[in-house]
Design a protein around this motif. Sequence first.
Motif, PDB file in Angstrom:
ATOM      1  N   PRO A 277     -23.310 -38.921 -21.944  1.00  0.00           N
ATOM      2  CA  PRO A 277     -23.999 -39.482 -20.763  1.00  0.00           C
ATOM      3  C   PRO A 277     -25.155 -38.618 -20.284  1.00  0.00           C
ATOM      4  CG  PRO A 277     -21.616 -39.622 -20.507  1.00  0.00           C
ATOM      5  CD  PRO A 277     -21.869 -38.763 -21.718  1.00  0.00           C
ATOM      6  N   ALA A 278     -25.041 -37.309 -20.440  1.00  0.00           N
ATOM      7  CA  ALA A 278     -26.087 -36.412 -19.950  1.00  0.00           C
ATOM      8  C   ALA A 278     -27.370 -36.529 -20.757  1.00  0.00           C
ATOM      9  CB  ALA A 278     -25.595 -34.963 -19.980  1.00  0.00           C
ATOM     10  N   ALA A 279     -27.271 -37.057 -21.977  1.00  0.00           N
ATOM     11  CA  ALA A 279     -28.453 -37.158 -22.840  1.00  0.00           C
ATOM     12  C   ALA A 279     -29.011 -38.571 -22.904  1.00  0.00           C
ATOM     13  CB  ALA A 279     -28.097 -36.688 -24.254  1.00  0.00           C
ATOM     14  N   ARG A 280     -28.403 -39.510 -22.181  1.00  0.00           N
ATOM     15  CA  ARG A 280     -28.824 -40.907 -22.249  1.00  0.00           C
ATOM     16  C   ARG A 280     -30.217 -41.133 -21.667  1.00  0.00           C
ATOM     17  NH1 ARG A 280     -23.543 -43.980 -19.916  1.00  0.00           N
ATOM     18  NH2 ARG A 280     -22.212 -43.798 -21.742  1.00  0.00           N
ATOM     19  N   GLY A 281     -30.860 -42.168 -22.182  1.00  0.00           N
ATOM     20  CA  GLY A 281     -32.103 -42.645 -21.580  1.00  0.00           C
ATOM     21  C   GLY A 281     -33.358 -41.884 -21.945  1.00  0.00           C
ATOM     22  N   ARG A 282     -33.299 -40.968 -22.890  1.00  0.00           N
ATOM     23  CA  ARG A 282     -34.508 -40.252 -23.269  1.00  0.00           C
ATOM     24  C   ARG A 282     -35.493 -41.216 -23.936  1.00  0.00           C
ATOM     25  NH1 ARG A 282     -35.079 -34.750 -26.957  1.00  0.00           N
ATOM     26  NH2 ARG A 282     -37.327 -34.869 -27.220  1.00  0.00           N
TER      27      ARG A 282
ATOM     28  N   LEU B  94     -40.160 -22.941 -25.679  1.00  0.00           N
ATOM     29  CA  LEU B  94     -39.026 -23.860 -25.574  1.00  0.00           C
ATOM     30  C   LEU B  94     -37.703 -23.142 -25.813  1.00  0.00           C
ATOM     31  CD1 LEU B  94     -40.576 -26.902 -27.452  1.00  0.00           C
ATOM     32  CD2 LEU B  94     -39.816 -26.916 -25.070  1.00  0.00           C
ATOM     33  N   ALA B  95     -37.677 -22.265 -26.813  1.00  0.00           N
ATOM     34  CA  ALA B  95     -36.456 -21.507 -27.102  1.00  0.00           C
ATOM     35  C   ALA B  95     -36.104 -20.575 -25.944  1.00  0.00           C
ATOM     36  CB  ALA B  95     -36.617 -20.717 -28.398  1.00  0.00           C
ATOM     37  N   ALA B  96     -37.133 -19.960 -25.359  1.00  0.00           N
ATOM     38  CA  ALA B  96     -36.900 -19.075 -24.206  1.00  0.00           C
ATOM     39  C   ALA B  96     -36.359 -19.874 -23.023  1.00  0.00           C
ATOM     40  CB  ALA B  96     -38.193 -18.360 -23.833  1.00  0.00           C
ATOM     41  N   ALA B  97     -36.895 -21.088 -22.825  1.00  0.00           N
ATOM     42  CA  ALA B  97     -36.411 -21.940 -21.737  1.00  0.00           C
ATOM     43  C   ALA B  97     -34.961 -22.335 -21.971  1.00  0.00           C
ATOM     44  CB  ALA B  97     -37.290 -23.185 -21.622  1.00  0.00           C
TER      45      ALA B  97
ATOM     46  N   HIS C 118     -30.106 -29.579 -20.712  1.00  0.00           N
ATOM     47  CA  HIS C 118     -31.509 -29.163 -20.655  1.00  0.00           C
ATOM     48  C   HIS C 118     -31.840 -28.234 -21.830  1.00  0.00           C
ATOM     49  CE1 HIS C 118     -32.187 -31.183 -16.971  1.00  0.00           C
ATOM     50  NE2 HIS C 118     -31.499 -30.368 -16.208  1.00  0.00           N
ATOM     51  N   ALA C 119     -30.906 -27.342 -22.140  1.00  0.00           N
ATOM     52  CA  ALA C 119     -31.123 -26.422 -23.261  1.00  0.00           C
ATOM     53  C   ALA C 119     -31.282 -27.194 -24.567  1.00  0.00           C
ATOM     54  CB  ALA C 119     -29.956 -25.437 -23.362  1.00  0.00           C
ATOM     55  N   MET C 120     -30.438 -28.196 -24.760  1.00  0.00           N
ATOM     56  CA  MET C 120     -30.513 -28.984 -25.989  1.00  0.00           C
ATOM     57  C   MET C 120     -31.810 -29.788 -26.043  1.00  0.00           C
ATOM     58  SD  MET C 120     -26.612 -30.267 -26.735  1.00  0.00           S
ATOM     59  CE  MET C 120     -26.904 -30.542 -28.478  1.00  0.00           C
ATOM     60  N   GLY C 121     -32.276 -30.263 -24.895  1.00  0.00           N
ATOM     61  CA  GLY C 121     -33.541 -30.987 -24.863  1.00  0.00           C
ATOM     62  C   GLY C 121     -34.698 -30.110 -25.317  1.00  0.00           C
ATOM     63  N   SER C 122     -34.714 -28.868 -24.826  1.00  0.00           N
ATOM     64  CA  SER C 122     -35.777 -27.937 -25.226  1.00  0.00           C
ATOM     65  C   SER C 122     -35.691 -27.601 -26.706  1.00  0.00           C
ATOM     66  CB  SER C 122     -35.676 -26.651 -24.390  1.00  0.00           C
ATOM     67  OG  SER C 122     -35.953 -26.898 -23.032  1.00  0.00           O
ATOM     68  N   LEU C 123     -34.485 -27.375 -27.186  1.00  0.00           N
ATOM     69  CA  LEU C 123     -34.313 -27.038 -28.596  1.00  0.00           C
ATOM     70  C   LEU C 123     -34.601 -28.232 -29.500  1.00  0.00           C
ATOM     71  CD1 LEU C 123     -31.103 -24.823 -28.341  1.00  0.00           C
ATOM     72  CD2 LEU C 123     -33.432 -24.055 -28.865  1.00  0.00           C
TER      73      LEU C 123
ATOM     74  N   ASN D 101     -31.542 -25.450 -35.518  1.00  0.00           N
ATOM     75  CA  ASN D 101     -30.404 -26.350 -35.691  1.00  0.00           C
ATOM     76  C   ASN D 101     -29.074 -25.628 -35.487  1.00  0.00           C
ATOM     77  OD1 ASN D 101     -31.706 -28.761 -36.127  1.00  0.00           O
ATOM     78  ND2 ASN D 101     -31.820 -28.520 -38.334  1.00  0.00           N
ATOM     79  N   LYS D 102     -29.010 -24.360 -35.880  1.00  0.00           N
ATOM     80  CA  LYS D 102     -27.791 -23.590 -35.668  1.00  0.00           C
ATOM     81  C   LYS D 102     -27.523 -23.436 -34.174  1.00  0.00           C
ATOM     82  CE  LYS D 102     -25.486 -19.211 -36.667  1.00  0.00           C
ATOM     83  NZ  LYS D 102     -25.576 -17.888 -37.341  1.00  0.00           N
ATOM     84  N   ALA D 103     -28.573 -23.147 -33.398  1.00  0.00           N
ATOM     85  CA  ALA D 103     -28.414 -23.036 -31.946  1.00  0.00           C
ATOM     86  C   ALA D 103     -27.964 -24.372 -31.356  1.00  0.00           C
ATOM     87  CB  ALA D 103     -29.722 -22.582 -31.310  1.00  0.00           C
ATOM     88  N   LEU D 104     -28.561 -25.472 -31.832  1.00  0.00           N
ATOM     89  CA  LEU D 104     -28.176 -26.802 -31.342  1.00  0.00           C
ATOM     90  C   LEU D 104     -26.722 -27.123 -31.676  1.00  0.00           C
ATOM     91  CD1 LEU D 104     -31.443 -28.739 -32.177  1.00  0.00           C
ATOM     92  CD2 LEU D 104     -30.309 -28.788 -29.952  1.00  0.00           C
TER      93      LEU D 104
END
Length: 267
Positions: free
Chosen positions: A138-143, A177-180, A199-204, A224-227
């Motif tokens: 749900p947190a990632a919906r609607g992008r 983006l990675a720093a954010a 938010h972190a996943m969105g930036s990555l 991708n490893k971070a994601l």
Amino acid sequence: MGSLTPANAANAKTALLVWGSGGERRKLADMLASLGFQDVQIVESAVEAFARLAVSQPDIVFVEARIKPVPGLVIIRELRATPLASRDAPMALWTNADAEALRAEASAAGVDALLEGAFERADVLALLDHVARHGRDPAARGRAFGPERRTPHAQTGEMAAPRGNAQDAALDRIEKLAAAAKCCVAAWSRNGLEAELAHAMGSLDEAALLAMRCGDSDLLKCLNKALRTIDDIRRTWDADDRTVLEAIDAALAYVGTRASAVHAASL
């Protein structure tokens, strides 16, 4: 999921398009076929859609927002409320209007992603990858994905690697983006808010798409490893912030190495 390529972006093979007649529908169907979808079916009404979804569950459903007589948002909202197994299929809504204006309503209706306007291959690929990564979160919906939502270095058609100053700019953007993302993970470790991880996943996600456009598979693997690490946390909660921060630090270190190499090559 592995590296981002058209062949494996979503590991999906079947799609259903709930769409009135028009050029964009054919464009999307052809594009999905070129991305490896073996079965792309098209229906032109809510009645046909529900009949089809009662007997099969496609890997993804695309719905036209202004389809008549029942609008796309209503179709998705009603489908999510049925007992059909297909109600859990990923669903994307195509609109010719401002996708951001629809985002809140679309998210509430159960729309996983929005496709906007005169989309290109890069937009569809990014949408499929987003859905594959986040599922029904749900947190990632609607992008939203489309011409107005691309990063400055996005290419139309086949993705081309930026060169010279453009590559420098892409690496600089990836670093930011990675720093954010790192800041968001640190905030999550303090406040426990899952939105910080979203938010972190969105930036990555954005950083990974830029790395793909740069043609840098090693950098893409780091991101991708971070994601995957963040995704594991959100699914199992069997990890701590240090694991994620280490993965992001590895990506940042690689970006620094690549930026130095690009700069040296330009001298």
